[in-house]
Design a protein around this motif. Sequence first.
Motif, PDB file in Angstrom:
ATOM      1  N   LEU A 231       8.892 -16.117 -11.198  1.00 15.44           N
ATOM      2  CA  LEU A 231      10.190 -15.663 -11.602  1.00 15.44           C
ATOM      3  C   LEU A 231      10.138 -13.990 -11.602  1.00 15.44           C
ATOM      4  CD1 LEU A 231      11.182 -18.282 -14.388  1.00 15.44           C
ATOM      5  CD2 LEU A 231      12.397 -17.750 -12.147  1.00 15.44           C
ATOM      6  N   THR A 232       9.167 -13.600 -12.099  1.00 21.42           N
ATOM      7  CA  THR A 232       9.231 -12.006 -12.479  1.00 21.42           C
ATOM      8  C   THR A 232       8.437 -11.162 -11.488  1.00 21.42           C
ATOM      9  OG1 THR A 232       7.027 -12.192 -13.777  1.00 21.42           O
ATOM     10  CG2 THR A 232       9.461 -12.525 -14.839  1.00 21.42           C
ATOM     11  N   GLY A 233       8.377 -11.539 -10.088  1.00 16.95           N
ATOM     12  CA  GLY A 233       7.697 -10.641  -9.390  1.00 16.95           C
ATOM     13  C   GLY A 233       7.047 -11.122  -8.187  1.00 16.95           C
ATOM     14  N   PRO A 234       6.650 -10.737  -6.840  1.00 12.98           N
ATOM     15  CA  PRO A 234       5.968 -11.181  -6.005  1.00 12.98           C
ATOM     16  C   PRO A 234       4.305 -11.521  -6.364  1.00 12.98           C
ATOM     17  CG  PRO A 234       6.181  -8.801  -5.789  1.00 12.98           C
ATOM     18  CD  PRO A 234       6.853  -9.098  -6.757  1.00 12.98           C
ATOM     19  N   ALA A 235       4.251 -12.832  -6.621  1.00  8.46           N
ATOM     20  CA  ALA A 235       2.841 -13.260  -7.094  1.00  8.46           C
ATOM     21  C   ALA A 235       2.221 -13.663  -6.085  1.00  8.46           C
ATOM     22  CB  ALA A 235       3.190 -14.287  -8.217  1.00  8.46           C
ATOM     23  N   ASN A 236       0.927 -13.653  -6.164  1.00 10.37           N
ATOM     24  CA  ASN A 236      -0.092 -14.202  -5.356  1.00 10.37           C
ATOM     25  C   ASN A 236      -0.560 -15.320  -6.338  1.00 10.37           C
ATOM     26  OD1 ASN A 236      -0.168 -12.089  -3.376  1.00 10.37           O
ATOM     27  ND2 ASN A 236      -1.441 -10.722  -4.677  1.00 10.37           N
ATOM     28  N   VAL A 237      -0.267 -16.566  -5.744  1.00  9.32           N
ATOM     29  CA  VAL A 237      -0.646 -17.695  -6.392  1.00  9.32           C
ATOM     30  C   VAL A 237      -1.708 -18.522  -5.721  1.00  9.32           C
ATOM     31  CG1 VAL A 237      -0.019 -19.860  -7.217  1.00  9.32           C
ATOM     32  CG2 VAL A 237       1.680 -17.993  -7.303  1.00  9.32           C
ATOM     33  N   LEU A 238      -2.899 -18.732  -6.226  1.00  4.93           N
ATOM     34  CA  LEU A 238      -3.967 -19.179  -5.505  1.00  4.93           C
ATOM     35  C   LEU A 238      -4.785 -20.622  -6.300  1.00  4.93           C
ATOM     36  CD1 LEU A 238      -6.059 -15.930  -4.854  1.00  4.93           C
ATOM     37  CD2 LEU A 238      -4.654 -16.955  -3.248  1.00  4.93           C
ATOM     38  N   ALA A 239      -5.012 -21.525  -5.472  1.00  7.22           N
ATOM     39  CA  ALA A 239      -5.392 -22.650  -6.174  1.00  7.22           C
ATOM     40  C   ALA A 239      -6.935 -22.584  -6.651  1.00  7.22           C
ATOM     41  CB  ALA A 239      -5.526 -23.857  -5.039  1.00  7.22           C
TER      42      ALA A 239
END
Length: 253
Positions: A231-239
């Motif tokens: 919600l609060t920014g361009p996040a790098n989401v990794l499993a």
Amino acid sequence: MLQLDIELQVGDFSLDVNLEAGRELISLFGYSGSGKTLTLEAIAGLRKPDRGRIAIDGDTVFDSTKKIDVPAHRRGIGYLIQDGALFPHLTAAQNVGYGLRRASRSDREARVLELLELLDLDGLGDRYPATLSGGQKQRVALARALAPKPRTLLLDEPFASLDASIRETLGNELLRLREELDLTILFVTHQLSEAFSLGERIAVFDGGTILQADSNQTIYRSPKSRRVALLTGPANVLAGVVEESSDKESFDA
């Protein structure tokens, strides 16, 4: 100091928020329909929570257990909505002084002049809203909200309809006012850049609750959950899988 712990059901929507605010500006950030405006309305006394407690500077204004529900006009709240809602038939000065009708004429005039000067509206007191620019109208509306010397100021996307340059100018004015008047300010926005630039802290709303309320740096660098990060920014989401951790705080992936 504002203390808020309430639950409110509106149709199929459930609001369940817990927040404390000192003399600071907190951005209430989240998508439309996440509960930000409902929260302001409950604090202001425009909606009655089903359960909980609201206190302002130690004075309880709502308590469902003790059957306390202080009327809106006695809560010491200043409230400004997006369009300002100025009275078109009143001058700028008359709009600012509208909430001071019980004050003496001399005190009312002195307070109006003080606020017109504070908000760079000198010379515009005799103008009607139709002759003012968008930024000037919002300054007048803000002055009107400040006129009764509220303990807490609630702002519901007050700059959303203005150009970016005017929003930035008024945002800087708001930060200056918070310092000078020593106010608690809750500022609703769904624009992330505005939330970060104005808020000393950010309360992230989603689905009727506050997911996290922290400083800007903490929200950006250490979101407590995957949802806050998204919600609060361009996040790098990794499993991944946590195999070991010495951190006492858990992270909801």
